[in-house]
Design a protein around this motif. Structure first.
Motif, PDB file in Angstrom:
ATOM      1  N   THR A 133       0.908  -1.200  -0.133  1.00  0.00           N
ATOM      2  CA  THR A 133       0.096  -0.057  -0.226  1.00  0.00           C
ATOM      3  C   THR A 133       0.933   1.236  -0.056  1.00  0.00           C
ATOM      4  OG1 THR A 133      -1.704  -1.138   1.226  1.00  0.00           O
ATOM      5  CG2 THR A 133      -1.856   1.227   1.312  1.00  0.00           C
ATOM      6  N   ALA A 134       0.681   2.054  -0.694  1.00  0.00           N
ATOM      7  CA  ALA A 134       1.478   3.503  -0.794  1.00  0.00           C
ATOM      8  C   ALA A 134       0.362   4.829  -0.727  1.00  0.00           C
ATOM      9  CB  ALA A 134       1.936   3.468  -2.069  1.00  0.00           C
ATOM     10  N   LEU A 135       1.062   5.662  -0.503  1.00  0.00           N
ATOM     11  CA  LEU A 135       0.407   7.058  -0.168  1.00  0.00           C
ATOM     12  C   LEU A 135       1.138   8.085  -1.062  1.00  0.00           C
ATOM     13  CD1 LEU A 135      -1.930   8.996   0.790  1.00  0.00           C
ATOM     14  CD2 LEU A 135      -0.100   9.436   2.748  1.00  0.00           C
ATOM     15  N   LEU A 136       0.515   8.787  -2.039  1.00  0.00           N
ATOM     16  CA  LEU A 136       1.207   9.637  -2.965  1.00  0.00           C
ATOM     17  C   LEU A 136       0.440  11.046  -2.304  1.00  0.00           C
ATOM     18  CD1 LEU A 136       1.551   7.228  -4.516  1.00  0.00           C
ATOM     19  CD2 LEU A 136       1.663   8.387  -6.350  1.00  0.00           C
ATOM     20  N   ARG A 137       1.439  11.934  -2.144  1.00  0.00           N
ATOM     21  CA  ARG A 137       0.915  13.411  -1.757  1.00  0.00           C
ATOM     22  C   ARG A 137       1.491  14.316  -2.862  1.00  0.00           C
ATOM     23  NH1 ARG A 137       2.163  16.451   3.484  1.00  0.00           N
ATOM     24  NH2 ARG A 137       1.405  14.556   4.432  1.00  0.00           N
TER      25      ARG A 137
END
Length: 131
Positions: A104-108
């Motif tokens: 799982t990844a988060l891109l901001r």
């Protein structure tokens, strides 16, 4: 934590990012010019938009201005609201992603360009779930 949070610059003029594809199952994430990536960034409209190369709905915008999600919240967001197209990427936009290998990844978005100039993302990728 597998990678990050760390700023990654996607520059469409840089040959390693020429098509704006990002592989997230490596530390650090890297650009590629073909399939095998987890997300793609398209500059065709003059501002970047986010999509995926997957055969499933593996990305989901994270709504609101509150705190960033953790790995389980981000995974749940993709499970419930996953799509193929994240749409536009204005500064502050956040996206949860399920990678090809199951991370799982988060891109901001920290800097959203106008035209074909570099896009700055803060990327966090969590370890594979245990189980």
């Amino acid at each position: 934590m597998f990678f990050g949070p760390k700023e990654v610059v996607v520059d469409p003029a840089d040959s390693s990012w020429s098509t704006g594809n990002i592989v997230l199952d490596s530390a650090p994430p890297f650009g590629t010019t073909g399939p095998g990536s987890d997300v793609s960034i398209e500059w065709a409209t003059g501002t970047p938009s986010l999509g995926n190369w997957s055969s499933g709905p593996t990305l989901a915008p994270w709504p609101g201005d509150g705190p960033d999600p953790d790995a389980s919240q981000c995974a749940e967001q993709v499970r419930k609201h996953g799509t193929y197209d994240g749409g536009s990427m204005p500064k502050g936009a956040r996206f949860c992603v399920q990678t090809r290998e199951g991370r799982t990844a988060l891109l901001r978005v920290t800097v959203s360009p106008i035209g074909r100039t570099p896009l700055h993302l803060q990327i966090t990728v969590w370890d594979l779930p245990q189980g």
